[in-house]
Design a protein around this motif. Structure first.
Motif, mmCIF file in Angstrom:
data_model
loop_
_atom_site.group_PDB
_atom_site.id
_atom_site.type_symbol
_atom_site.label_atom_id
_atom_site.label_comp_id
_atom_site.label_asym_id
_atom_site.label_seq_id
_atom_site.Cartn_x
_atom_site.Cartn_y
_atom_site.Cartn_z
ATOM 1 N N GLY A 18 -31.340 48.187 62.973
ATOM 2 C CA GLY A 18 -31.500 47.092 63.009
ATOM 3 C C GLY A 18 -30.467 46.260 61.666
ATOM 4 N N GLY A 19 -30.317 47.232 61.148
ATOM 5 C CA GLY A 19 -29.026 47.074 59.760
ATOM 6 C C GLY A 19 -28.334 45.672 60.207
ATOM 7 N N PRO A 20 -27.347 45.239 59.667
ATOM 8 C CA PRO A 20 -26.448 44.295 59.731
ATOM 9 C C PRO A 20 -25.321 44.971 59.684
ATOM 10 N N THR A 21 -24.629 44.167 60.751
ATOM 11 C CA THR A 21 -23.086 45.227 60.978
ATOM 12 C C THR A 21 -22.501 43.567 60.242
ATOM 13 N N MET A 22 -21.538 43.657 59.619
ATOM 14 C CA MET A 22 -20.477 42.837 58.813
ATOM 15 C C MET A 22 -19.342 42.535 59.200
ATOM 16 N N THR A 23 -18.407 41.592 59.541
ATOM 17 C CA THR A 23 -17.514 41.523 60.808
ATOM 18 C C THR A 23 -16.517 40.641 59.386
ATOM 19 N N ALA A 24 -15.182 40.700 59.472
ATOM 20 C CA ALA A 24 -13.943 40.207 58.846
ATOM 21 C C ALA A 24 -12.722 39.822 59.651
ATOM 22 N N ARG A 25 -11.785 39.368 60.009
ATOM 23 C CA ARG A 25 -10.224 39.524 60.225
ATOM 24 C C ARG A 25 -9.401 40.644 58.995
ATOM 25 N N ILE A 26 -8.627 41.533 59.044
ATOM 26 C CA ILE A 26 -8.325 41.961 58.142
ATOM 27 C C ILE A 26 -7.594 41.840 57.502
ATOM 28 N N ASP A 27 -6.580 40.788 58.049
ATOM 29 C CA ASP A 27 -5.521 40.292 57.177
ATOM 30 C C ASP A 27 -6.502 39.215 56.258
ATOM 31 N N THR A 28 -7.206 38.987 56.489
ATOM 32 C CA THR A 28 -8.267 38.141 55.128
ATOM 33 C C THR A 28 -9.538 38.341 54.456
ATOM 34 N N VAL A 29 -9.340 40.119 54.419
ATOM 35 C CA VAL A 29 -10.585 40.394 53.275
ATOM 36 C C VAL A 29 -9.449 39.939 52.413
ATOM 37 N N ARG A 30 -10.100 39.836 51.147
ATOM 38 C CA ARG A 30 -9.144 39.944 49.704
ATOM 39 C C ARG A 30 -8.359 40.674 49.069
ATOM 40 N N SER A 31 -8.783 41.161 49.103
ATOM 41 C CA SER A 31 -8.051 43.241 48.651
ATOM 42 C C SER A 31 -7.247 43.256 49.913
ATOM 43 N N ILE A 32 -6.728 42.895 50.540
ATOM 44 C CA ILE A 32 -5.794 42.918 51.454
ATOM 45 C C ILE A 32 -4.805 41.699 51.387
ATOM 46 N N ARG A 33 -5.678 40.428 51.186
ATOM 47 C CA ARG A 33 -4.205 39.457 51.363
ATOM 48 C C ARG A 33 -4.032 39.484 50.302
ATOM 49 N N GLU A 34 -4.953 40.439 49.000
ATOM 50 C CA GLU A 34 -4.571 39.366 47.385
ATOM 51 C C GLU A 34 -3.410 40.082 46.519
ATOM 52 N N ALA A 35 -2.933 42.152 47.190
ATOM 53 C CA ALA A 35 -2.757 43.005 47.403
ATOM 54 C C ALA A 35 -0.941 43.370 47.159
ATOM 55 N N ARG A 36 -0.222 43.800 46.053
ATOM 56 C CA ARG A 36 1.347 42.939 46.101
ATOM 57 C C ARG A 36 2.337 44.762 45.874
ATOM 58 N N GLU A 37 2.766 44.207 46.290
ATOM 59 C CA GLU A 37 3.837 45.965 46.097
ATOM 60 C C GLU A 37 4.756 45.336 45.235
ATOM 61 N N ALA A 38 4.688 46.364 44.086
ATOM 62 C CA ALA A 38 5.760 46.211 43.640
ATOM 63 C C ALA A 38 6.806 47.787 42.842
ATOM 64 N N ARG A 39 7.344 47.519 42.636
ATOM 65 C CA ARG A 39 8.069 48.941 41.554
ATOM 66 C C ARG A 39 7.918 48.903 40.343
ATOM 67 N N ILE A 40 7.226 50.127 40.011
ATOM 68 C CA ILE A 40 7.256 50.853 38.234
ATOM 69 C C ILE A 40 8.637 51.117 37.665
ATOM 70 N N VAL A 41 8.813 49.706 36.233
ATOM 71 C CA VAL A 41 9.890 49.935 35.257
ATOM 72 C C VAL A 41 9.867 50.498 34.611
ATOM 73 N N ALA A 42 8.171 50.737 34.105
ATOM 74 C CA ALA A 42 7.930 51.727 32.979
ATOM 75 C C ALA A 42 6.640 51.948 32.842
ATOM 76 N N VAL A 43 6.204 52.681 32.028
ATOM 77 C CA VAL A 43 4.402 53.681 31.612
ATOM 78 C C VAL A 43 4.663 54.000 30.567
#
Length: 338
Positions: free
Chosen positions: A257-282
């Motif tokens: 009887g536990g809750p099932t949580m749902t979302a559209r994948i592309d609206t999930v915050r971490s997916i929507r806000e994640a950015r791809e980038a190149r590392i130029v320095a460490v």
């Protein structure tokens, strides 16, 4: 001390088994059974080994490792598409309104209807953090690393995503929902059913449960009170899911009887806000704390790090770069820690 999320390996089986024994029951995706866990690892290995960018019926198992000691301290799982081998059943909570002219009264009856509405969705589940590590945001790292993995392999996942939260378990290890509904049809207590379910899945419940709607008024008061409520240990997980944009849309697990949580994948915050980038320095000069992920499939690694933007590129700190095995010119995904 740095922790990294990485792909599970065969040598992690013993650690997974020890963690599974700590779950306290009702944790379907992490059964305390070596054979079932080995089957999961084998399935995960096959998923990591397939390099095609297309959706299938796959499971990815990830591990949280202390990079200083090599200890495994947590785990989580991602299913690419549920309901492909067997129907994926849920109960949908609905309301039936009826009116009697003679009595001049309106009656509203809550019902549970067996449904496969969520079939074909991707799923995040199996998240468990060792009790000794429940501080420092490690649960958040485990949970959100799954979304960066999905972002990095977007073609392997569907348009909808779900997360099933464990339901209420009483002090004796029983389930009020099971006792009030399914247990009446199977002649099994929750502990026995839980053990069978963890190894064989809950298809047996779907096969034998009545397919017609069930009026909740016919259930015991304790069973009704448990509908849609998470286990106390899952309340923080529910809040994390809500922060990511998941919602409870009246679907519950047919087992506890536990809750099932749902979302559209592309609206999930971490997916929507994640950015791809190149590392130029460490370097060691600091930055904004973020989750940083690098690598594809079995080479995927995710850790906390300090990130500074330099145009479209980034600089990250040395400890994070070592943990995710990235360096200058590597491409990473990053999202701010929240």
């Amino acid at each position: 001390m740095t922790f990294v999320v990485r792909a599970a390996r065969d040598e992690d089986l013993a650690h997974l088994y020890e963690m599974a024994k700590l779950t306290g029951g009702g944790f379907t995706n992490l059964p305390p059974d070596r054979r079932a866990l080995k089957t999961k690892l084998d399935r995960s290995h096959a998923a990591f080994a397939r390099d095609e960018d297309s959706i299938g019926d796959e499971l990815f198992v990830l591990i949280l490792e202390n990079t200083a000691t090599g200890e495994v301290r947590g785990t989580c799982q991602i299913f690419t598409q549920v309901g492909q081998r067997h129907p994926f059943y849920s109960y949908r909570i609905s309301m039936l309104t009826q009116h009697s002219r003679e009595l001049d009264r309106t009656f509203r009856a809550e019902m549970l209807s067996l449904t496969t509405d969520l079939e074909g969705s991707s799923e995040v589940g199996g998240l468990f953090l060792h009790p000794g590590e429940r501080a420092g945001g490690l649960g958040l790292l485990l949970a959100r690393s799954r979304y960066l993995f999905i972002k990095a392999h977007r073609q392997r996942f569907g348009g909808r995503i779900l997360a099933e939260l464990r339901g209420v378990i009483d002090e004796a290890g029983g389930s009020p929902f099971w006792d009030g509904l399914a247990g009446r049809f199977f002649g099994m207590n929750f502990q026995d059913a839980d053990a069978f379910n963890a190894i064989n899945g809950h298809q047996f419940i779907a096969d034998l449960m009545p397919k017609h709607p069930i009026y909740t008024a016919m259930l015991s008061e304790t069973a009704r009170a448990a509908i849609g409520l998470p286990h106390p240990s899952g309340r923080a997980a529910m809040r994390m899911l809500e922060n990511e944009g998941f919602a409870f849309e009246k679907y519950i697990d047919i087992f506890d009887g536990g809750p099932t949580m749902t979302a559209r994948i592309d609206t999930v915050r971490s997916i929507r806000e994640a950015r791809e980038a190149r590392i130029v320095a460490v370097d060691r000069d600091g930055g904004t704390e973020a989750l940083v992920a690098h690598g594809r499939l079995s080479d995927f690694r995710c850790a906390y790090g300090d990130v500074r933007a330099v145009g479209d590129d980034v600089v990250i700190n040395e400890e994070c770069a070592a943990a995710i095995q990235a360096g200058e010119e590597s491409r990473v995904l990053h999202v701010a820690r929240i």
